[in-house]
Design a protein around this motif. Structure first.
Motif, PDB file in Angstrom:
ATOM      1  N   ASP A  36     -10.314 -16.876  -6.086  1.00 56.39           N
ATOM      2  CA  ASP A  36      -9.790 -17.975  -5.274  1.00 56.39           C
ATOM      3  C   ASP A  36     -10.710 -18.701  -4.186  1.00 56.39           C
ATOM      4  N   GLY A  37     -12.061 -18.444  -4.463  1.00 56.25           N
ATOM      5  CA  GLY A  37     -13.035 -18.913  -3.672  1.00 56.25           C
ATOM      6  C   GLY A  37     -13.378 -18.040  -2.311  1.00 56.25           C
ATOM      7  N   TRP A  38     -12.857 -16.949  -2.128  1.00 58.59           N
ATOM      8  CA  TRP A  38     -13.020 -16.233  -1.088  1.00 58.59           C
ATOM      9  C   TRP A  38     -14.263 -15.223  -1.127  1.00 58.59           C
ATOM     10  N   ALA A  39     -14.333 -14.250  -0.292  1.00 56.44           N
ATOM     11  CA  ALA A  39     -15.439 -13.158  -0.525  1.00 56.44           C
ATOM     12  C   ALA A  39     -15.109 -11.857  -0.878  1.00 56.44           C
ATOM     13  N   ASP A  40     -13.828 -11.838  -1.206  1.00 53.49           N
ATOM     14  CA  ASP A  40     -13.187 -10.390  -1.336  1.00 53.49           C
ATOM     15  C   ASP A  40     -12.731  -9.901  -2.837  1.00 53.49           C
ATOM     16  N   PHE A  41     -12.707  -8.658  -2.749  1.00 50.61           N
ATOM     17  CA  PHE A  41     -11.823  -7.961  -4.029  1.00 50.61           C
ATOM     18  C   PHE A  41     -10.446  -7.810  -3.260  1.00 50.61           C
ATOM     19  N   TRP A  42      -9.497  -7.153  -4.478  1.00 47.81           N
ATOM     20  CA  TRP A  42      -8.243  -6.969  -3.786  1.00 47.81           C
ATOM     21  C   TRP A  42      -8.456  -5.655  -3.190  1.00 47.81           C
ATOM     22  N   PRO A  43      -7.572  -5.033  -2.527  1.00 46.55           N
ATOM     23  CA  PRO A  43      -7.213  -3.637  -1.745  1.00 46.55           C
ATOM     24  C   PRO A  43      -7.500  -2.651  -3.166  1.00 46.55           C
ATOM     25  N   GLY A  44      -8.677  -1.769  -3.033  1.00 52.94           N
ATOM     26  CA  GLY A  44      -8.773  -0.888  -4.053  1.00 52.94           C
ATOM     27  C   GLY A  44      -9.498  -1.264  -5.201  1.00 52.94           C
ATOM     28  N   GLN A  45      -9.697  -2.583  -5.438  1.00 50.71           N
ATOM     29  CA  GLN A  45     -10.253  -2.994  -6.824  1.00 50.71           C
ATOM     30  C   GLN A  45     -11.921  -2.437  -6.652  1.00 50.71           C
ATOM     31  N   TYR A  46     -12.302  -2.321  -5.414  1.00 51.32           N
ATOM     32  CA  TYR A  46     -13.922  -1.975  -5.464  1.00 51.32           C
ATOM     33  C   TYR A  46     -14.065  -0.912  -4.526  1.00 51.32           C
ATOM     34  N   ALA A  47     -13.578  -0.739  -3.315  1.00 49.38           N
ATOM     35  CA  ALA A  47     -13.846   0.494  -2.381  1.00 49.38           C
ATOM     36  C   ALA A  47     -12.515   1.146  -2.107  1.00 49.38           C
ATOM     37  N   LYS A  48     -12.518   2.261  -2.212  1.00 50.28           N
ATOM     38  CA  LYS A  48     -11.339   3.425  -1.713  1.00 50.28           C
ATOM     39  C   LYS A  48     -11.641   4.535  -0.937  1.00 50.28           C
ATOM     40  N   THR A  49     -10.875   4.688   0.009  1.00 53.87           N
ATOM     41  CA  THR A  49     -10.843   5.797   0.943  1.00 53.87           C
ATOM     42  C   THR A  49      -9.838   6.826   0.450  1.00 53.87           C
ATOM     43  N   TYR A  50     -10.478   8.038   0.076  1.00 55.92           N
ATOM     44  CA  TYR A  50      -9.519   8.982  -0.364  1.00 55.92           C
ATOM     45  C   TYR A  50      -9.257  10.213   0.661  1.00 55.92           C
ATOM     46  N   VAL A  51      -8.036  10.397   0.705  1.00 52.77           N
ATOM     47  CA  VAL A  51      -7.498  11.538   1.620  1.00 52.77           C
ATOM     48  C   VAL A  51      -6.717  12.492   0.892  1.00 52.77           C
ATOM     49  N   ALA A  83      11.786   6.384   5.397  1.00 50.24           N
ATOM     50  CA  ALA A  83      10.776   7.231   5.109  1.00 50.24           C
ATOM     51  C   ALA A  83      11.010   7.390   3.488  1.00 50.24           C
ATOM     52  N   LYS A  84       9.926   7.485   3.004  1.00 57.98           N
ATOM     53  CA  LYS A  84      10.089   7.695   1.653  1.00 57.98           C
ATOM     54  C   LYS A  84      10.158   9.241   1.376  1.00 57.98           C
ATOM     55  N   THR A  85      10.968   9.624   0.393  1.00 55.64           N
ATOM     56  CA  THR A  85      10.974  11.208  -0.018  1.00 55.64           C
ATOM     57  C   THR A  85       9.596  11.879  -0.210  1.00 55.64           C
ATOM     58  N   PRO A  86       9.395  12.888   0.477  1.00 56.19           N
ATOM     59  CA  PRO A  86       7.846  13.371   0.232  1.00 56.19           C
ATOM     60  C   PRO A  86       7.688  14.153  -0.905  1.00 56.19           C
ATOM     61  N   ASP A  87       6.516  13.595  -1.285  1.00 56.70           N
ATOM     62  CA  ASP A  87       5.738  14.456  -2.526  1.00 56.70           C
ATOM     63  C   ASP A  87       5.017  15.561  -2.048  1.00 56.70           C
ATOM     64  N   HIS A  88       5.316  16.763  -2.317  1.00 49.48           N
ATOM     65  CA  HIS A  88       4.808  17.857  -1.639  1.00 49.48           C
ATOM     66  C   HIS A  88       3.492  18.447  -2.290  1.00 49.48           C
ATOM     67  N   ALA A  89       2.710  17.870  -3.394  1.00 42.23           N
ATOM     68  CA  ALA A  89       1.936  18.320  -4.143  1.00 42.23           C
ATOM     69  C   ALA A  89       0.709  17.530  -3.327  1.00 42.23           C
ATOM     70  N   LYS A  90      -0.248  18.400  -2.997  1.00 50.32           N
ATOM     71  CA  LYS A  90      -1.312  17.658  -2.282  1.00 50.32           C
ATOM     72  C   LYS A  90      -2.406  17.228  -3.565  1.00 50.32           C
ATOM     73  N   ARG A  91      -3.059  16.021  -3.164  1.00 47.07           N
ATOM     74  CA  ARG A  91      -3.946  15.561  -4.217  1.00 47.07           C
ATOM     75  C   ARG A  91      -4.812  14.456  -3.602  1.00 47.07           C
ATOM     76  N   TRP A  92      -5.756  14.185  -4.330  1.00 48.27           N
ATOM     77  CA  TRP A  92      -6.539  13.029  -3.505  1.00 48.27           C
ATOM     78  C   TRP A  92      -5.845  11.707  -3.811  1.00 48.27           C
ATOM     79  N   LEU A  93      -5.585  10.866  -2.755  1.00 47.16           N
ATOM     80  CA  LEU A  93      -5.002   9.742  -2.768  1.00 47.16           C
ATOM     81  C   LEU A  93      -5.730   8.698  -2.047  1.00 47.16           C
ATOM     82  N   ALA A  94      -5.844   7.470  -3.065  1.00 46.15           N
ATOM     83  CA  ALA A  94      -6.624   6.441  -2.560  1.00 46.15           C
ATOM     84  C   ALA A  94      -6.071   5.546  -1.621  1.00 46.15           C
TER      85      ALA A  94
END
Length: 494
Positions: free
Chosen positions: A302-317, A30-41
């Protein structure tokens, strides 16, 4: 694009190096927690080269690494971080013996990637092949909570219940009822996963003509495992399908690869249609959340149909930057979705006037008939240009309200006739302070339970999301959606 070419060229070498670095690691650290809540994509639906094709000329069929998705897990993580994601879920899909491949090869690569790139939190999951589906088309993001036994628990489900697992899959997997058994098994795991339906209307035969995934099935799934099944993707993947490798548009290509009825502003019709499937589910009082994903298999350059993760759509929690907090926020629906970096923060509060009581996304506010309610909204547009080289502006925000009337008689209902746009706000209607745009709306007293949600767009005059035309440039048609705030009318004042 030079960095992409470099990583693509050395994709395999990069993996080997990371695996060597993690060779002594047996369980996730586990990564050391960062206890400041904010919007994370984040992004809960992306593929690595362990989304394989299968060589059926031999028996048992042999996996062809990279057959259906191009990049390694660490390369996906590297690019996700580059485009501003804090978390992601690897969701490779199945096949005759994918469960063994995942456990013995994909999971060790994930451990190596976590160790090498700790700033991007990497959940373990899969794209679950829904039983009862022949040929393919029904998929769901299956997300394991972070734990020392995550791989074994996923293997337990995939090896027994995944619709494509087996040579051939057992006849029981041709039945819809087997999905309900799978959900019960997920619900019985020591660490309960989350499940969201992917691209639910991708195989719809027309407007409101659902195929493969129906509103009734969504209800059945959640009723069977309400702590597991939490929603569906709204902003769909394959958004770069209309782009040529040089960035120009292909006039004959279909955005998001929805072949029979298109997406609407890049969103599945089950989400985008006002008073449609999503609102029908919310009007029952269901905690049913929508998200946005890349479904990335390979980049359009590269001739596919996609963006990189986060390049276009983001889910924020809204969460602390640790695995447990992100997982909990996703489950609780403290979530909004944005495409094209239209916004990167959204605070929605429904308040009881002259009290300290309030609720935000995914929460329920208990009120009496005498309470005066106020909506308070703040949102922020990112600094700088988005992944397409543009800096879009929010032109309009819609406040949408619906009535919670309880369970429907027709389990296949896709209508919520009482859901309406309460008010449309334009740029002249909000104030900007310290980088945030703000507005309030007096909601007054309520005489029934309900919910409130927001959507916004860079298209001022497109009052409802229109069906996406062939060859449409996705960067020119951007929307954000919030998940709902519920308002529950009680008999007494709280």
């Amino acid at each position: 694009m030079k960095c992409y070419s470099f990583f693509n060229k050395y994709n395999g070498l990069f993996c080997l190096l990371l695996l060597a670095l993690a060779s002594c690691q047996q369980v996730p650290q586990a990564k050391t927690p960062d206890h400041a809540k904010r919007w994370l994509a984040g992004d809960h639906h992306l593929h690595s080269h362990y989304s394989v094709k299968w060589d059926t000329s031999v028996f048992p069929p042999a996996p062809v690494i990279g057959g259906d998705a191009k990049y390694s897990i660490p390369l996906n993580a590297q690019m996700a971080a580059h485009y501003g994601l804090s978390w992601m879920v690897i969701t490779d899909h199945g096949g005759p013996n994918r469960a063994k491949l995942a456990l013995e090869q994909a999971y060790p690569e994930l451990l190596a990637s976590r160790k090498a790139l700790p700033d991007i939190l990497q959940f373990y999951g899969m794209e679950f092949d829904v039983p009862g589906d022949s040929p393919g088309g029904r998929h769901a993001s299956f997300i394991m909570p972070y734990s020392a036994t995550e791989a074994q628990q996923l293997y337990q489900i995939e090896s027994r219940y995944n619709g494509r697992q087996g040579v051939p899959p057992g006849p029981e997997k041709a039945e819809d009822a087997f999905m309900l058994l799978a959900l019960k098994a997920m619900d019985a795991l020591p660490d309960k996963p989350l499940l969201l339906a992917n691209h639910p209307s991708r195989l719809a035969t027309g407007f409101r003509q659902y195929h493969k995934i129906t509103p009734q099935q969504l209800r059945d799934w959640q009723d069977t495992a309400p702590d597991v099944v939490i929603g569906m993707t709204g902003a769909e993947g394959h958004q770069a399908a209309t782009l040529n490798p040089d960035g120009s548009t292909d006039a004959s290509a279909i955005r998001a690869e929805y072949p029979h009825y298109p997406t609407m502003g890049g969103y599945d019709q089950m989400t985008a249609r006002l008073g449609g499937v999503w609102d029908s589910l919310l009007s029952e009082g269901r905690h049913w959340w929508v998200t946005g994903v890349s479904d990335s298999h390979g980049h359009y350059t590269d001739g596919w149909a996609d963006f990189w993760p986060g390049q276009y759509a983001k889910t924020y929690v809204y969460a602390e930057k640790d695995y447990q907090s992100i997982f909990a926020a996703l489950k609780a629906g403290n979530v909004f979705v944005s495409t094209g970096d239209l916004i990167d923060a959204l605070y929605v509060d429904v308040l009881v006037k002259n009290t300290g009581r309030k609720a935000t996304l995914g929460e329920t506010l208990l009120v009496s008939a005498e309470d005066e309610l106020v909506l308070r909204v703040r949102f922020r547009a990112p600094d700088g240009k988005n992944g397409g080289g543009f800096q879009p502006q929010v032109q309009r925000v819609d406040v949408i309200q619906g009535v919670v009337s309880g369970p429907v008689q027709n389990r296949n209902s896709d209508e919520a006739p009482n859901t309406k746009v309460t008010k449309r706000f334009y740029a002249s209607d909000w104030q900007t302070k310290h980088g945030y745009s703000e507005f309030t709306l007096a909601l007054g007293k309520v005489n029934h339970s309900g919910y409130l949600r927001l959507r916004g767009t860079n298209n001022k005059d497109e009052h409802e999301p229109e069906a996406d035309a062939k060859g449409e440039n996705p960067w020119h048609d951007l929307w954000f959606y919030s998940n709902p705030v519920f308002i529950k009318l009680t008999d007494t004042k709280h």
